[in-house]
Design a protein around this motif. Structure first.
Motif, short mmCIF file in Angstrom:
data_model
loop_
_atom_site.label_atom_id
_atom_site.label_comp_id
_atom_site.label_asym_id
_atom_site.label_seq_id
_atom_site.Cartn_x
_atom_site.Cartn_y
_atom_site.Cartn_z
N GLU A 108 0.82 -1.21 0.00
CA GLU A 108 0.00 0.00 0.00
C GLU A 108 0.86 1.27 0.00
N LYS A 109 2.11 1.14 0.39
CA LYS A 109 2.99 2.31 0.48
C LYS A 109 3.96 2.42 -0.70
N LEU A 110 3.79 1.57 -1.69
CA LEU A 110 4.67 1.66 -2.86
C LEU A 110 4.45 2.97 -3.59
N PRO A 111 5.50 3.55 -4.20
CA PRO A 111 5.31 4.74 -5.05
C PRO A 111 4.33 4.43 -6.18
N PRO A 112 3.69 5.43 -6.75
CA PRO A 112 2.62 5.20 -7.73
C PRO A 112 3.01 4.29 -8.89
N ASP A 113 4.15 4.53 -9.53
CA ASP A 113 4.52 3.70 -10.68
C ASP A 113 4.84 2.27 -10.25
N ALA A 114 5.50 2.13 -9.13
CA ALA A 114 5.80 0.79 -8.63
C ALA A 114 4.50 0.07 -8.27
N ARG A 115 3.54 0.82 -7.74
CA ARG A 115 2.26 0.20 -7.38
C ARG A 115 1.52 -0.32 -8.62
N VAL A 116 1.58 0.44 -9.70
CA VAL A 116 0.95 -0.02 -10.95
C VAL A 116 1.56 -1.34 -11.39
N ASN A 117 2.87 -1.44 -11.35
CA ASN A 117 3.51 -2.68 -11.79
C ASN A 117 3.31 -3.81 -10.80
N TYR A 118 3.15 -3.48 -9.54
CA TYR A 118 2.75 -4.48 -8.54
C TYR A 118 1.40 -5.06 -8.92
N GLU A 119 0.44 -4.20 -9.24
CA GLU A 119 -0.90 -4.67 -9.60
C GLU A 119 -0.85 -5.52 -10.87
N ARG A 120 -0.04 -5.11 -11.83
CA ARG A 120 0.08 -5.90 -13.06
C ARG A 120 0.61 -7.29 -12.75
N TRP A 121 1.57 -7.36 -11.83
CA TRP A 121 2.07 -8.69 -11.47
C TRP A 121 1.04 -9.49 -10.70
N VAL A 122 0.34 -8.85 -9.79
CA VAL A 122 -0.65 -9.57 -8.98
C VAL A 122 -1.72 -10.21 -9.85
N ALA A 123 -1.97 -9.62 -11.02
CA ALA A 123 -2.93 -10.24 -11.94
C ALA A 123 -2.39 -11.54 -12.53
N MET A 124 -1.09 -11.78 -12.36
CA MET A 124 -0.47 -12.97 -12.94
C MET A 124 -0.01 -13.98 -11.88
N GLY A 125 0.36 -13.47 -10.71
CA GLY A 125 0.92 -14.38 -9.71
C GLY A 125 0.89 -13.77 -8.32
N LYS A 126 1.37 -14.54 -7.36
CA LYS A 126 1.32 -14.13 -5.96
C LYS A 126 2.52 -13.24 -5.61
N VAL A 127 2.35 -12.49 -4.53
CA VAL A 127 3.45 -11.75 -3.91
C VAL A 127 3.51 -12.17 -2.45
N LEU A 128 4.64 -12.72 -2.04
CA LEU A 128 4.82 -13.15 -0.66
C LEU A 128 5.69 -12.16 0.08
N PRO A 129 5.54 -12.06 1.39
CA PRO A 129 6.40 -11.15 2.14
C PRO A 129 7.84 -11.65 2.14
N LEU A 130 8.79 -10.71 2.06
CA LEU A 130 10.20 -11.07 2.03
C LEU A 130 10.67 -11.29 3.47
N THR A 131 10.44 -12.49 3.96
CA THR A 131 10.89 -12.90 5.28
C THR A 131 11.55 -14.27 5.14
N GLY A 132 12.33 -14.63 6.15
CA GLY A 132 12.99 -15.93 6.09
C GLY A 132 12.00 -17.07 5.97
N ALA A 133 10.89 -17.00 6.74
CA ALA A 133 9.93 -18.10 6.73
C ALA A 133 9.25 -18.25 5.36
N SER A 134 8.82 -17.13 4.79
CA SER A 134 8.11 -17.23 3.51
C SER A 134 9.05 -17.65 2.39
N MET A 135 10.32 -17.21 2.44
CA MET A 135 11.26 -17.60 1.40
C MET A 135 11.63 -19.07 1.51
N ASP A 136 11.66 -19.60 2.73
CA ASP A 136 11.90 -21.03 2.90
C ASP A 136 10.83 -21.86 2.21
N ALA A 137 9.61 -21.30 2.18
CA ALA A 137 8.48 -22.05 1.65
C ALA A 137 8.54 -22.24 0.15
#
Length: 573
Positions: A108-137
């Protein structure tokens, strides 16, 4: 000449292009992402589909993920660097890759252009939090990792949880996996190349209490892709070790418009003169291109010339068994184009030097009176003081006499030690001097500046070797060449350049006894030829590296001067 930019200058150029209506931020981000994917496929063609990253291939061409083909992990950060990462993720997915995306920070705090490209990606795939636990998964070793976490935006130590997540992931999955960084590996300052460190872990109960290495070290970046122009920090300090291979991709920003933003549009008439870098704002590296060197006509001579038309360099030597350094410098000065070179030495060393010198003349310099007598010859227009001279009182007096003469001169080795411990000598430095310290000598000459440079960096832009060299040049009132793989050169006006023997110009065999003496001789010879101090230092450093690259491994200092003719021929001189 390649102009190097600070992170702030690059942002200003982009902002000006956007404000002019020439391009949008989204378009720049798209071009950057495409540039990264192009660089990936150029570096590892076995990963590239025959149709390229875009447009989207027909479905029957897409890779079958069930067979475990090309997998990428893209690590995105909370700024526009992360936005570039989302573009890369989308383009790789469109090329048939299986892509996993992790985001550090709040979408929600991404700059406007980065947020647009985030939304474009979300339409194609998931976004996981960058944490040790989620990356292990994510479970499988990828074919590629893209570091789009911070780029040039780093201004303070990275957070402990981010450092630990990257550390844990790298230890688990990244052995031998190519890692591509966008602009800068995470944790390095784009203006200094230094690590800004990691914030304290003491308040993060679930994390280990120590993180010994920065994310840049943990990730082991293979390729760094930057845009429009290289950044200063990419040629300094840790960055030269951790950027891997550096590639610069164009994103459609016009060079002349960028120069206008920086206030650095060259005057074509000035650019043809011997000092074109003076009209450029910022830093220059690998300053002398073959085309520029051809324009300088270092070796041009006319039928009416004689040896003294091209300068006479005097190089002072030490006593018996101490003359090798001066002989190396003298040979460098002669090979680089000085019309005449003389070595001055104590009487007892004359026979030793005479046995090893032919085209180089010899003079008896037993004391200050003898040197003063020699300097009565106005044809001697450049001096080199220091190599093998020793640090006796007699040597100190010779340095003082040389400085009093007002000649253009290089002060190296023992002369630097003498000046560093003698305030009256230091005060005699003038704008025709070139100081050539390595790190230890720099610390003796400028202890407070060296201490500031050595202090841990805690915020960006961090104090850099460029800053230190500029401060030193202003204080000394002369040109300073601060040696190293990332050699920095500055004059009292603040103008600076970098001659970086790194990346494709890496020449580790320059780390051999006597190579610095040859460099001092190159600069002295160019001073004798009439080059200004800054230009002589820049040209000498560039030629020094070119000779090493031309010769290759196995180089010893004696080889450097003898390689110059081959380098000159390659330049068309």
């Amino acid at each position: 000449m390649t102009e190097l930019l600070t992170a702030a200058q690059m942002r200003a150029i982009e902002a000006a292009a956007i404000a002019s209506g020439e391009v949008t931020g989204l378009e720049l981000m798209e071009r950057a992402g495409r540039g990264v994917v192009e660089a990936i496929f150029e570096e590892w063609p076995e990963l590239a589909p025959s149709w390229g990253p875009a447009p989207k291939p027909p479905e029957y061409f897409l890779q079958n993920d069930e067979q475990g083909l090309h997998r990428a992990v893209v690590l995105c950060g909370p700024g526009n660097n992360g936005g570039d990462g989302f573009v890369v993720a989308r383009l790789l997915r469109e090329a048939g890759w299986h892509v996993e995306v992790f985001l550090y920070g709040d979408a929600e705090k991404l700059p406007p252009d980065a947020r647009v490209n985030y939304e474009r990606w979300v339409a194609m795939g998931k976004v996981l939090p960058l944490t040790g636990a989620s990356m292990d998964a994510c479970g499988q070793i990828p074919n590629l990792v893209v570091d789009a976490v911070l780029g040039t935006g780093l201004s303070r130590p990275i957070k402990a949880d981010l450092a630990d997540a990257i550390r844990h992931y790298s230890w688990t999955f990244l052995s031998g996996v190519p890692v591509v960084a966008i602009d800068m590996p995470t944790g390095l300052c784009a203006d200094s190349g230094r690590s800004l460190g990691v914030t304290s872990l003491e308040d993060v109960a679930s994390l280990p209490k120590t993180v010994s290495r920065t994310p840049a070290e943990e990730l082991g970046v293979s390729l760094t892709v930057t845009f429009h122009s290289q950044k200063i920090g990419q040629y300094l300090d840790y960055a030269t070790q951790f950027c891997g291979k550096l590639v610069c991709k164009e994103i459609g920003l016009k060079r002349r418009d960028a120069q206008r933003v920086l206030g650095s549009i060259p005057d074509p008439a000035t650019a043809r003169k011997r000092n074109p870098a003076a009209v450029v704002t910022g830093l220059e590296w690998d300053f002398y291109t073959p085309e520029f060197m051809q324009g300088q006509s270092i070796l041009d001579k006319t039928a009416t010339d004689h040896k003294y038309s091209h300068g006479h360099a005097l190089i002072l030597s030490g006593g018996v068994s101490k003359g090798g350094a001066a002989r190396l410098a003298a040979r460098g000065a002669l090979r680089v184009g000085a019309g005449a070179v003389t070595v001055g030495c104590p009487p007892a060393a004359l026979i030793e030097n005479a046995a090893q010198l032919n085209a180089i003349m010899l003079r008896n310099v037993k004391d200050v009176a003898a040197l003063t007598d020699i300097l009565a010859d106005d044809r001697i227009n450049a001096l080199c003081l220091g190599p093998g001279m020793g640090v006796s009182d007699e040597s100190r007096d010779l340095v003082e006499a040389g400085l009093k003469s007002g000649r253009a001169m290089v002060l190296d080795a023992d002369a630097l030690t003498l000046i560093g411990r003698d305030a009256p000598l230091f005060a005699m430095l003038h704008d025709r001097c070139v100081l050539t310290p390595h790190a230890g000598e720099f610390a003796r000459l400028f202890p407070d500046i060296a201490k500031r440079l050595a202090a841990p960096a805690t915020k960006g832009p961090a104090y850099s070797k460029v800053d230190a060299t500029r401060d030193a040049a202003r204080r000394a009132g002369c040109t300073v060449l601060f040696k190293g793989p990332d050699t920095v050169i500055a004059d009292p006006s603040g103008r600076g350049s970098i001659n970086a023997s790194v990346y494709e110009r890496s020449a580790p065999w320059l780390a051999t006894a006597g190579s610095g003496d040859v460099l001092a001789g190159f600069i002295t010879g160019l001073l004798a030829r009439g080059f200004g101090p800054m230009q002589a230092a820049e040209s000498g450093a560039w030629l020094h590296t070119e000779c090493a690259l031309s010769f290759g491994p196995g180089l010893i200092a004696e080889d450097l001067p003898d390689e110059l003719p081959k380098v000159f021929r390659a330049l068309g001189l």
